[in-house]
Design an enzyme around this catalytic site. Structure first.
Site, PDB file in Angstrom:
ATOM      1  N   VAL A  12       0.826  -1.206   0.000  1.00 40.74           N
ATOM      2  CA  VAL A  12       0.000   0.000   0.000  1.00 40.74           C
ATOM      3  C   VAL A  12       0.861   1.258   0.000  1.00 40.74           C
ATOM      4  CG1 VAL A  12      -1.778   1.292   1.241  1.00 40.74           C
ATOM      5  CG2 VAL A  12      -1.897  -1.199   1.145  1.00 40.74           C
ATOM      6  N   GLU A 124     -10.580   6.055   5.204  1.00 44.47           N
ATOM      7  CA  GLU A 124     -11.498   5.524   4.185  1.00 44.47           C
ATOM      8  C   GLU A 124     -11.069   4.163   3.677  1.00 44.47           C
ATOM      9  OE1 GLU A 124     -14.495   4.818   2.087  1.00 44.47           O
ATOM     10  OE2 GLU A 124     -14.520   6.915   2.707  1.00 44.47           O
ATOM     11  N   GLY A 129     -11.243  -1.232   0.773  1.00 38.16           N
ATOM     12  CA  GLY A 129     -10.131  -0.902  -0.113  1.00 38.16           C
ATOM     13  C   GLY A 129     -10.428   0.314  -0.963  1.00 38.16           C
ATOM     14  N   GLY A 182      -1.418 -14.615  -4.604  1.00 37.79           N
ATOM     15  CA  GLY A 182      -1.134 -13.465  -3.758  1.00 37.79           C
ATOM     16  C   GLY A 182      -2.361 -12.856  -3.111  1.00 37.79           C
ATOM     17  N   GLU A 185      -2.454 -14.588   2.490  1.00 36.45           N
ATOM     18  CA  GLU A 185      -1.140 -14.688   3.131  1.00 36.45           C
ATOM     19  C   GLU A 185      -0.802 -16.159   3.358  1.00 36.45           C
ATOM     20  OE1 GLU A 185       0.684 -12.084   3.674  1.00 36.45           O
ATOM     21  OE2 GLU A 185      -0.796 -10.485   3.352  1.00 36.45           O
ATOM     22  N   LYS A 200     -13.828  -4.933   9.971  1.00 35.59           N
ATOM     23  CA  LYS A 200     -14.479  -3.989   9.065  1.00 35.59           C
ATOM     24  C   LYS A 200     -15.937  -3.751   9.455  1.00 35.59           C
ATOM     25  CE  LYS A 200     -11.361  -5.377   5.356  1.00 35.59           C
ATOM     26  NZ  LYS A 200     -11.207  -6.159   4.110  1.00 35.59           N
ATOM     27  N   GLY A 298      -5.897  -4.616  -2.671  1.00 31.20           N
ATOM     28  CA  GLY A 298      -4.984  -4.443  -3.797  1.00 31.20           C
ATOM     29  C   GLY A 298      -4.219  -3.145  -3.703  1.00 31.20           C
TER      30      GLY A 298
END
Length: 362
Positions: A12, A124, A129, A182, A185, A200, A298
């Site tokens: 990120v 946010e 994401g 990917g 994990e 979340k 992502g």
């Protein structure tokens, strides 16, 4: 120029640096300010990186530099990320994060410090994401009394379930595929046990109720027990299995929040959300029902949301955004076990049928 520091140069963090650079002209136009990177803090070396000139290892450079007014935390977890976040806010700098665990666990405390120091704490990207959902919930839907929120909040589990449904592969094989691509994990526990989705739904519940809902106060069930037999049985019932985070508000405004696999009717739009995509449905007493859909994780989608918060913080550099909530406790949450629901039960037990009274068999 607004000077920004980025803590952590992983997936990120590097995405944030790239978006700030490649979209610099558009960011300047929309924010009314030129925004540039001054530091990137990471203990690792990145030889040859186009951002190498910004690299430092000493966090105190960021903390003590009066030119840096906005800091982005992309370290993750609640260890050093929590310590650095507190110190950033105490230093009078606005803080942006995508760290859902940190917000769900320490959001009230960090927002309180931000309020005391007259700066902003924005997050946010911590839910959904790249999907804009927290700002619409707090602003665009502010005229509503929120009645229910539910959604597919974890792309890894949705990918696994999609592979089981579409290609008939086992849970174990689908998980292995997710790791190879990917999406998961090497230790996927937080995803497949529902804890990531739980954090979340806690953030969404908190924003809806105005009281901090801590992860320890809700129940989470993952998808490790879902089998291909369950997938086939769901299909016979005209349903698909989805891992949903859900919060239903009671009459007092308390959320009954939990995470669990659900049988979702194929007639509902959310049943068609496949792969690593996320979708969040919000029901308000005025707007009725709206759904937010898109990439829930992502590098670039998450960076997109983070940079949007940077722009927001730059616009509100002299004024705070009105975002806060009260602290909560176990009494702030309604009992999810009291919700009326239909249940699917699968058993492998061979129970002999025995007549107990006329027309009734067990």
């Amino acid at each position: 120029m607004v000077k920004v520091a980025i803590l952590g140069f992983g997936t990120v963090g590097s995405g944030v640096a790239e978006v700030l650079t490649m979209n610099a002209d558009n960011i300047t136009r929309t924010s009314g300010r030129e925004i540039g990177i001054k530091y990137i803090v990471d203990v690792r070396e990145f030889p040859g990186s186009p951002f190498e000139k910004y690299m430092v290892k000493d966090f105190s450079l960021v903390e003590n530099d009066p030119e840096v007014s906005i800091v982005v935390e992309t370290i993750g977890g609640v260890g050093i990320a929590y310590e650095f976040s507190r110190r950033v806010l105490m230093a009078g700098k606005s803080l942006i994060t995508s760290n859902k665990e940190l917000v769900a666990t320490h959001g009230h405390e960090l927002l309180s410090i931000a309020k005391e120091k007259g700066v902003n704490y924005l997050f946010e990207a911590s839910v959904g994401g790249g999907i804009p959902v927290l700002r619409p919930l707090c602003q665009c839907l502010a005229a509503n009394r929120i009645e229910e929120i539910y959604g597919i909040l974890n792309g890894t589990t949705n990918y696994i379930l999609t592979e089981m449904i579409t290609n008939g592969v086992s849970f174990e094989e689908a998980l292995s595929q997710a790791q190879q691509k990917g999406y998961a994990e090497q230790n996927p526990a937080a995803d497949i046990e529902g804890k990531d989705a739980g954090r979340k739904i806690c953030i969404l519940s908190t924003l809806s109720s105005g009281v901090h809902i801590y992860p320890d106060y809700i129940t989470t069930e993952g998808i490790t027990g879902v089998t291909l037999d369950d997938v086939k049985n769901a299909e016979k019932l005209g349903c698909k299995i989805k891992l949903l985070g859900r919060a239903v508000m009671n009459e007092e405004g308390k959320p009954a929040a939990y995470v669990a696999p659900h049988l979702v009717s194929e007639k509902l739009l959310i049943s068609g959300v496949s792969g690593v995509m996320n979708a969040i449905v919000i029901k308000g007493n005025a707007v009725d029902e709206v759904m937010f859909y898109g990439p829930g994780a992502g590098k670039m989608p998450t960076a997109s949301a983070v940079v949007a918060d940077i722009i927001d913080a730059a616009k509100h550099e002299k004024t705070r955004k009105l975002m806060s909530w009260e602290d909560g406790n176990e009494e702030s949450v309604a009992d999810a076990d009291l919700l009326v629901s239909r249940w699917y039960v699968r058993t492998t037990a061979q129970v002999p049928f025995e007549k107990v009274e006329e027309g009734v068999y067990v």
